[in-house]
Design an enzyme around this catalytic site. Structure first.
Site, PDB file in Angstrom:
ATOM      1  N   GLU A 274      -7.263  11.368 -14.711  1.00  0.00           N
ATOM      2  CA  GLU A 274      -6.616  10.821 -13.498  1.00  0.00           C
ATOM      3  C   GLU A 274      -6.146  11.964 -12.590  1.00  0.00           C
ATOM      4  OE1 GLU A 274      -6.966   7.863 -12.639  1.00  0.00           O
ATOM      5  OE2 GLU A 274      -7.656   7.127 -14.565  1.00  0.00           O
ATOM      6  N   TRP A 277      -9.163  12.993 -10.833  1.00  0.00           N
ATOM      7  CA  TRP A 277      -9.485  12.085  -9.712  1.00  0.00           C
ATOM      8  C   TRP A 277      -8.675  12.498  -8.477  1.00  0.00           C
ATOM      9  CZ3 TRP A 277     -13.107   8.730  -8.387  1.00  0.00           C
ATOM     10  CH2 TRP A 277     -13.847   8.089  -9.368  1.00  0.00           C
ATOM     11  N   ASN A 341      -1.621   0.920 -10.669  1.00  0.00           N
ATOM     12  CA  ASN A 341      -3.009   1.212 -10.280  1.00  0.00           C
ATOM     13  C   ASN A 341      -3.941   0.013 -10.457  1.00  0.00           C
ATOM     14  OD1 ASN A 341      -5.215   3.047  -9.497  1.00  0.00           O
ATOM     15  ND2 ASN A 341      -5.893   2.679 -11.595  1.00  0.00           N
ATOM     16  N   TRP A 382      -9.136   3.039  -1.492  1.00  0.00           N
ATOM     17  CA  TRP A 382      -9.609   1.925  -0.648  1.00  0.00           C
ATOM     18  C   TRP A 382     -11.113   1.959  -0.485  1.00  0.00           C
ATOM     19  CZ3 TRP A 382      -7.870  -2.621   0.615  1.00  0.00           C
ATOM     20  CH2 TRP A 382      -6.508  -2.870   0.407  1.00  0.00           C
TER      21      TRP A 382
HETATM   22  C1  LIG Z   1      -6.479   1.083  -3.212  1.00  0.00           C
HETATM   23  C2  LIG Z   1      -5.752   2.233  -3.855  1.00  0.00           C
HETATM   24  C3  LIG Z   1      -4.829   2.978  -3.134  1.00  0.00           C
HETATM   25  C4  LIG Z   1      -4.159   4.050  -3.732  1.00  0.00           C
HETATM   26  N1  LIG Z   1      -3.243   4.771  -2.987  1.00  0.00           N
HETATM   27  C5  LIG Z   1      -2.622   5.837  -3.549  1.00  0.00           C
HETATM   28  C6  LIG Z   1      -1.693   6.608  -2.799  1.00  0.00           C
HETATM   29  O1  LIG Z   1      -1.450   6.372  -1.603  1.00  0.00           O
HETATM   30  N2  LIG Z   1      -1.054   7.633  -3.432  1.00  0.00           N
HETATM   31  C7  LIG Z   1      -1.306   7.950  -4.742  1.00  0.00           C
HETATM   32  O2  LIG Z   1      -0.700   8.891  -5.267  1.00  0.00           O
HETATM   33  N3  LIG Z   1      -2.199   7.255  -5.463  1.00  0.00           N
HETATM   34  C8  LIG Z   1      -2.856   6.206  -4.921  1.00  0.00           C
HETATM   35  N4  LIG Z   1      -3.748   5.487  -5.667  1.00  0.00           N
HETATM   36  C9  LIG Z   1      -4.069   5.937  -7.028  1.00  0.00           C
HETATM   37  C10 LIG Z   1      -3.222   5.327  -8.148  1.00  0.00           C
HETATM   38  O3  LIG Z   1      -3.140   3.945  -8.008  1.00  0.00           O
HETATM   39  C11 LIG Z   1      -1.798   5.904  -8.222  1.00  0.00           C
HETATM   40  O4  LIG Z   1      -1.851   7.304  -8.179  1.00  0.00           O
HETATM   41  C12 LIG Z   1      -1.145   5.481  -9.525  1.00  0.00           C
HETATM   42  O5  LIG Z   1      -1.012   4.092  -9.585  1.00  0.00           O
HETATM   43  C13 LIG Z   1       0.210   6.132  -9.657  1.00  0.00           C
HETATM   44  O6  LIG Z   1       0.834   5.741 -10.844  1.00  0.00           O
HETATM   45  P1  LIG Z   1       1.251   6.812 -11.933  1.00  0.00           P
HETATM   46  O7  LIG Z   1       1.952   7.949 -11.274  1.00  0.00           O
HETATM   47  O8  LIG Z   1       1.963   6.088 -13.005  1.00  0.00           O
HETATM   48  O9  LIG Z   1      -0.164   7.322 -12.411  1.00  0.00           O
HETATM   49  P2  LIG Z   1      -0.750   7.851 -13.785  1.00  0.00           P
HETATM   50  O10 LIG Z   1      -1.706   6.821 -14.275  1.00  0.00           O
HETATM   51  O11 LIG Z   1       0.293   8.311 -14.706  1.00  0.00           O
HETATM   52  O12 LIG Z   1      -1.633   9.099 -13.290  1.00  0.00           O
HETATM   53  C14 LIG Z   1      -1.058  10.399 -13.095  1.00  0.00           C
HETATM   54  C15 LIG Z   1      -1.277  10.875 -11.676  1.00  0.00           C
HETATM   55  O13 LIG Z   1      -2.664  11.015 -11.417  1.00  0.00           O
HETATM   56  C16 LIG Z   1      -2.922  10.685 -10.052  1.00  0.00           C
HETATM   57  N5  LIG Z   1      -3.829   9.540 -10.017  1.00  0.00           N
HETATM   58  C17 LIG Z   1      -3.894   8.524 -10.902  1.00  0.00           C
HETATM   59  N6  LIG Z   1      -4.892   7.678 -10.567  1.00  0.00           N
HETATM   60  C18 LIG Z   1      -5.444   8.159  -9.449  1.00  0.00           C
HETATM   61  C19 LIG Z   1      -6.512   7.742  -8.616  1.00  0.00           C
HETATM   62  N7  LIG Z   1      -7.231   6.636  -8.875  1.00  0.00           N
HETATM   63  N8  LIG Z   1      -6.805   8.478  -7.525  1.00  0.00           N
HETATM   64  C20 LIG Z   1      -6.114   9.605  -7.236  1.00  0.00           C
HETATM   65  N9  LIG Z   1      -5.089  10.057  -7.993  1.00  0.00           N
HETATM   66  C21 LIG Z   1      -4.770   9.349  -9.083  1.00  0.00           C
HETATM   67  C22 LIG Z   1      -1.591  10.330  -9.409  1.00  0.00           C
HETATM   68  O14 LIG Z   1      -1.076  11.460  -8.777  1.00  0.00           O
HETATM   69  C23 LIG Z   1      -0.758   9.926 -10.620  1.00  0.00           C
HETATM   70  O15 LIG Z   1       0.625  10.078 -10.413  1.00  0.00           O
HETATM   71  C24 LIG Z   1      -4.432   4.401  -5.085  1.00  0.00           C
HETATM   72  C25 LIG Z   1      -5.366   3.646  -5.805  1.00  0.00           C
HETATM   73  C26 LIG Z   1      -6.018   2.568  -5.206  1.00  0.00           C
HETATM   74  C27 LIG Z   1      -7.010   1.774  -6.009  1.00  0.00           C
END
Ligand SMILES: Cc1cc2nc3c(=O)[nH]c(=O)nc-3n(C[C@H](O)[C@H](O)[C@H](O)COP(=O)(O)OP(=O)(O)OC[C@H]3O[C@@H](n4cnc5c(N)ncnc54)[C@H](O)[C@@H]3O)c2cc1C
Length: 469
Positions: A274, A277, A341, A382
């Protein structure tokens, strides 16, 4: 005098620009530029702005304790920054400016205009990579292009990381007598921040990281898709503002596991991927700046006949679609500024593939609401969901919002939290509650606004038409 310009890197630890500025002899000051009109143009959510200013307040105080004064410049938009910085440079006698690079097009343009203008004043600008583990441009295909698909990018990223290694910079030592810091709240620049879900501070970000590593990272592959359980790190607001760096996350992960995961078979890899990503979308944004200009990654998808229906869009925004998981997710976003997510994927798929509404509307709405709003990740997410992006979901794989709810919120714990009118619906009816509600004579929850089976076919057809010559 040397000046460190803080932007999306509101931290003392592992801050390359700050570290390099501190390594040079001489006086040091810090800077933050408040540009509220520009933030509004970028659809920055109020909650993200207030979270940022609260963190800035803390940072100003911490810098003052180290003897580094944080200056604030207030401008309307980025266009005013080069001139304002030139004036401040003259006033303070600045000879060198240090900052961590941005990845977004307006920010990159701003920074090159600043470099140019300050060069006229004899001020050298020094830029560092503080927002990614590996700097954008480091991970390229054999022919020097950006990877268009995630898996080969992640393999090349891990290889480059093995080659380059990485260091974590310590917070600076005190540089002189502490100076005064008039709090931003007292000076009317920020609102008091008492959001219990998202306390500010580097310590808080590190506490979350370590808690997640101790309690969550090994179960992450199984638990990360269930919004009712705390299965993910919830670090995104802290990463988005640079309160913690991705390198700190990676270093802590490695230290916790005792190794750096290299493949899916190794525990810890799914979470690391992640973070990769996140890097993928940031590197991509620098290489393909048109992504920040409302254009799809796949140019042919610009011809898709997306809808702009304001009534349907409002129902989605407000969580009135008649699909419980979608409505719960949107109400959670509106209520807290954050969304899990799995839910982001479900609601983005619903907007684009069930309502056929342009992903740009969804992207903007997310930005205007999210505490972790981040152009690269948001645009990437998106365009992934809409099927227009790099390594996007195949167009014929359309999420079914009912079965997604049944699978990822089986007992409806999440749905019941956010859709209060469904709180007493028995589990077996919860994901399609309309018949049960009708029998009970209740009209407090809407009928499904579309027939998913039909809407799915329309979406697939939209893309198929594109393929025809
Ligand atoms: C439509 C859509 C819009 C999104 N908009 C954003 C946004 O504006 N800002 C944002 O930080 N993330 C965004 N994400 C990615 C992701 O949903 C969030 O980063 C995640 O839900 C954050 O939760 P967490 O910190 O517990 O993540 P964890 O699952 O603990 O992951 C750790 C870190 O990895 C990064 N990460 C995780 N998944 C993704 C991903 N798919 N793409 C890029 N980085 C990722 C984030 O920085 C996250 O904090 C989006 C995803 C989708 C599908």
């Amino acid at each position: 005098m040397k000046l460190v310009w803080f932007r999306n890197d509101l931290r003392l630890r592992d801050n390359p620009a700050l570290r390099h500025a501190c390594a040079e002899p001489g006086e040091l000051a810090a800077l933050f530029v408040i540009s509220k009109a520009q933030w509004r143009q970028h659809q920055m959510a109020d909650i993200r702005r207030d979270f940022m200013l609260a963190q800035l307040d803390l940072l100003g105080k911490a810098l003052a304790a180290l003897g580094i004064r944080l200056h604030l410049l207030e401008v309307a938009t980025f266009a005013e920054i080069p001139e304002a910085l030139a004036r401040l440079g003259q006033e303070l006698g600045v000879t060198r400016l240090y900052a961590n690079q941005a990845v977004e097009i307006d920010e990159l343009r701003r920074d090159s205009a600043v470099s140019e203008r300050l060069a006229q004043e004899g001020i050298g600008c020094h830029w560092y990579n503080g927002c990614c583990v590996l700097p954008p441009g480091r991970v390229l295909t054999g022919s020097g292009d950006m990877f268009k698909v995630f898996t080969p990018f992640s393999r090349a990223w891990l290889k480059a990381l093995d080659e380059d290694g990485f260091v974590i910079h310590r917070a600076p030592q005190p540089r002189g007598e502490p100076c005064a810091w008039p709090s931003l709240v007292a000076s009317g620049l920020a609102k008091p921040w008492d959001n219990p879900h998202w306390p500010v501070g580097e310590e808080e970000a590190e506490r979350r990281l370590h808690l997640f590593l101790e309690q969550g990272v090994l179960d992450y592959p199984e638990s990360r898709d269930f919004p009712a359980i705390p299965g993910t790190s919830c670090l995104s607001p802290y990463l988005a503002l640079g309160i913690i760096s991705p390198r700190q996350c990676l270093a802590a992960l490695q230290q916790h596991l005792g190794y750096r995961p290299q493949s899916k078979a190794q525990p810890g890899y799914v979470w690391l991927s992640e973070l990769i990503w996140r890097e993928f979308y940031r590197h991509l944004l620098v290489r393909v700046p048109s992504l920040a200009m409302n254009l799809p990654f796949k140019p042919e998808t610009a011809a898709l006949p997306w809808s702009w229906d304001p009534v349907a869009f409002a129902a989605w925004c407000e969580g009135r679609t008649g699909f419980p998981i979608v409505d719960a997710a949107m109400r959670c976003l509106n209520g807290t500024g954050w969304m899990h997510n799995r839910l982001r994927m479900i609601v983005a798929s619903f907007l684009t593939k069930d309502l056929h509404i342009h992903w740009r509307l969804g992207e903007d709405y997310f930005m205007s609401r999210l505490i972790d709003g981040d152009l690269a990740a948001n645009n990437g997410g998106w365009q992934w969901a809409a099927g227009t992006g790099a390594d996007a979901a195949p167009y014929f794989r359309v999420f079914n919002p009912t079965t997604q709810g049944q699978r990822f919120d089986p007992q409806g714990e999440f749905i019941r939290t956010w859709v209060k009118e469904l709180a007493d619906v028995p589990d077996q009816y919860l994901h399609q509650p309309q018949d049960w509600l009708r029998v009970k004579g209740r009209h407090d929850y809407p009928a499904p606004m579309v027939d998913h089976a039909k809407a799915r076919l329309v979406a697939i057809d939209m893309f198929r038409t594109l393929e025809k010559p």
